[in-house]
Design a protein around this motif. Structure first.
Motif, short mmCIF file in Angstrom:
data_model
loop_
_atom_site.label_atom_id
_atom_site.label_comp_id
_atom_site.label_asym_id
_atom_site.label_seq_id
_atom_site.Cartn_x
_atom_site.Cartn_y
_atom_site.Cartn_z
N VAL A 89 57.09 44.77 57.58
CA VAL A 89 57.75 45.92 56.94
C VAL A 89 56.76 47.06 56.68
N ASP A 90 55.62 47.02 57.35
CA ASP A 90 54.60 48.06 57.14
C ASP A 90 55.15 49.46 57.35
N ASP A 91 56.03 49.63 58.32
CA ASP A 91 56.55 50.97 58.62
C ASP A 91 57.44 51.50 57.50
N LEU A 92 57.92 50.63 56.63
CA LEU A 92 58.79 51.05 55.53
C LEU A 92 58.02 51.31 54.24
N VAL A 93 56.72 51.03 54.25
CA VAL A 93 55.94 51.02 53.02
C VAL A 93 54.77 52.00 53.12
N VAL A 94 54.61 52.83 52.09
CA VAL A 94 53.44 53.69 51.97
C VAL A 94 52.32 52.98 51.21
N ASP A 95 52.71 52.30 50.13
CA ASP A 95 51.73 51.63 49.28
C ASP A 95 52.46 50.54 48.50
N ARG A 96 51.73 49.49 48.16
CA ARG A 96 52.36 48.45 47.35
C ARG A 96 51.30 47.71 46.54
N THR A 97 51.74 47.14 45.43
CA THR A 97 50.90 46.27 44.62
C THR A 97 51.73 45.08 44.17
N ARG A 98 51.05 43.98 43.89
CA ARG A 98 51.70 42.84 43.24
C ARG A 98 50.88 42.50 42.01
N SER A 99 51.55 42.35 40.88
CA SER A 99 50.87 41.96 39.65
C SER A 99 51.60 40.80 39.02
N VAL A 100 50.90 40.10 38.14
CA VAL A 100 51.46 38.94 37.45
C VAL A 100 51.32 39.18 35.96
N ALA A 101 52.36 38.89 35.21
CA ALA A 101 52.37 39.25 33.79
C ALA A 101 53.11 38.20 32.97
N THR A 102 52.98 38.33 31.65
CA THR A 102 53.78 37.56 30.71
C THR A 102 54.28 38.49 29.63
N ALA A 103 55.18 37.99 28.80
CA ALA A 103 55.64 38.76 27.65
C ALA A 103 54.49 38.95 26.67
N ALA A 104 54.53 40.05 25.93
CA ALA A 104 53.44 40.36 25.01
C ALA A 104 53.20 39.24 24.01
N ASP A 105 54.26 38.58 23.58
CA ASP A 105 54.10 37.50 22.60
C ASP A 105 53.37 36.30 23.17
N ASP A 106 53.28 36.21 24.50
CA ASP A 106 52.63 35.06 25.13
C ASP A 106 51.19 35.35 25.55
N VAL A 107 50.70 36.56 25.28
CA VAL A 107 49.34 36.90 25.70
C VAL A 107 48.33 36.10 24.88
N GLU A 108 47.30 35.58 25.58
CA GLU A 108 46.25 34.82 24.91
C GLU A 108 45.55 35.69 23.86
N ASN A 109 45.27 35.09 22.70
CA ASN A 109 44.57 35.82 21.65
C ASN A 109 43.09 36.00 21.96
N SER A 110 42.51 35.04 22.67
CA SER A 110 41.07 35.07 22.91
C SER A 110 40.70 36.20 23.87
N SER A 111 39.65 36.93 23.51
CA SER A 111 39.11 37.95 24.40
C SER A 111 37.93 37.43 25.20
N GLY A 112 37.70 36.13 25.11
CA GLY A 112 36.59 35.53 25.85
C GLY A 112 35.36 35.42 24.98
N THR A 113 34.51 34.48 25.32
CA THR A 113 33.26 34.30 24.61
C THR A 113 32.12 34.87 25.44
N ALA A 114 31.02 35.12 24.78
CA ALA A 114 29.85 35.61 25.52
C ALA A 114 29.45 34.57 26.56
N SER A 115 29.22 35.03 27.76
CA SER A 115 28.89 34.12 28.86
C SER A 115 27.52 34.45 29.41
N ALA A 116 26.66 33.45 29.41
CA ALA A 116 25.34 33.65 29.99
C ALA A 116 25.46 33.80 31.50
#
Length: 327
Positions: A89-116
């Motif tokens: 379907v390249d001829d029908l498309v100028v640009d595209r993206t695919r992303s993966v998400a969850t509801a805001a209430d399901d977002v992980e609280n952790s912002s990550g720990t310091a990583s060596a």
């Protein structure tokens, strides 16, 4: 974590929005449903069937959980017709993206720990990893002989063990040898043991690097992958940075190393090895696979349905029990 949303955002060629949606619903959607995805909505912006202007089509799918997302992926990724549909379907498309998400209430609280990061001042070791396919009647014998060969190899540390259930394209026996002395690595004749007629195939890599350790693990895991040779250096650097970011978010990773390959053998010309020691199998199959940093961030580089994909060949994901630290 709850429901997972897969969002395709497509800018269609001028006058092609309706044709793209028809093609998507007729040609792509049935396979997506068969892989466990549920179509939530198809949105068109602006909501006009322009004959001479572009539209943005946003299509949202849902899956009940990250595990369901992985199961969908494991079904679709080996199927070449999925990527072929997008190419068709390249001829029908100028640009595209695919992303993966969850509801805001399901977002992980952790912002990550310091990583060596690996200390450049630490002497690099030479590593040899082999994923070995062995005829079932001979596995015990071959395992014993490979363990003996590892003991004679001159390696400072090693593991030679049966792969555990859940390995994918990972062989029947996983071997990892770690040499503190590069000369010992060069002089090692371990690979001579791989000429046994019961061994049908070997994937492997030889590489250098230094590991980062925060704890002691009981499972060793190796991922062998090949970045497509046409990938530009900036994309490779971003890919490597995102892989190296993962231990910040996955506390069950006790040690890790990301390496570029010096010598590859097997099905592909492997370019990278990403290896870890995990606290246990549950730490690999749970927090590592199911964390959104894996399936919503890093996996885009492996997904043929995204425009970011740079790992097109089948990867080797292999893991085994570990009695003593090996990285």
């Amino acid at each position: 974590m709850g429901e997972v949303f897969v969002v395709d955002r497509v800018t269609t060629a001028a006058g092609c929005a309706r044709a793209f949606i028809d093609a998507y619903l007729d040609g792509y959607a049935p396979g997506a449903r068969a892989r466990g995805m549920t179509l939530r909505d198809v949105l068109v912006s602006p909501p006009i069937w322009f004959p001479d202007r572009t539209n943005v089509v946003t299509i949202t799918w849902t899956l009940p959980s990250p595990l369901a997302w992985w199961q969908m992926t494991w079904q679709g990724r080996p199927d070449p017709t999925v990527a072929q549909w997008w190419s068709g379907v390249d001829d029908l498309v100028v640009d595209r993206t695919r992303s993966v998400a969850t509801a805001a209430d399901d977002v992980e609280n952790s912002s990550g720990t310091a990583s060596a990061l690996p200390d450049a001042a630490v002497t690099q070791t030479v590593a040899v990893t082999r994923l070995i396919d062995v005829a079932e009647p001979d596995r015990d014998r071959v395992l014993t002989e490979l363990q003996a060969a590892a003991g004679r190899s001159g390696a400072s540390r090693s593991v030679v063990a049966p792969t555990l259930p859940g390995s994918r394209n990972g062989g029947d026996v996983l071997v990892h040898l770690r040499f503190d002395d590069p000369k010992a690595a060069a002089d090692s004749d371990f690979d001579a043991a791989l000429s046994d007629p019961a061994i049908s195939h070997v994937n492997g890599a030889t590489y250098r690097g230094s590991a980062v350790r925060t704890a002691t693990g009981t499972v060793y895991r190796a991922l062998l992958l090949r970045v497509s040779p046409e990938t530009d250096a900036a994309a490779v650097a971003e890919f490597e940075a995102e892989l190296a970011m993962m231990p910040r978010y996955v506390p069950t990773i006790a040690a890790w190393q990301l390496s570029r390959v010096d010598e590859a053998i097997g099905t592909s010309k492997w370019t990278h090895v990403f290896e870890q020691e995990f606290t246990d199998v549950a730490g690999l199959m749970g927090p590592y696979l199911m964390h959104p940093v894996h399936w919503a961030v890093v996996d885009r580089w492996f997904d043929p349905e995204t425009t970011d994909v740079i790992v097109r060949d089948r990867v080797c994901h292999s893991f085994c029990d570990l009695a003593d630290p090996v990285l």
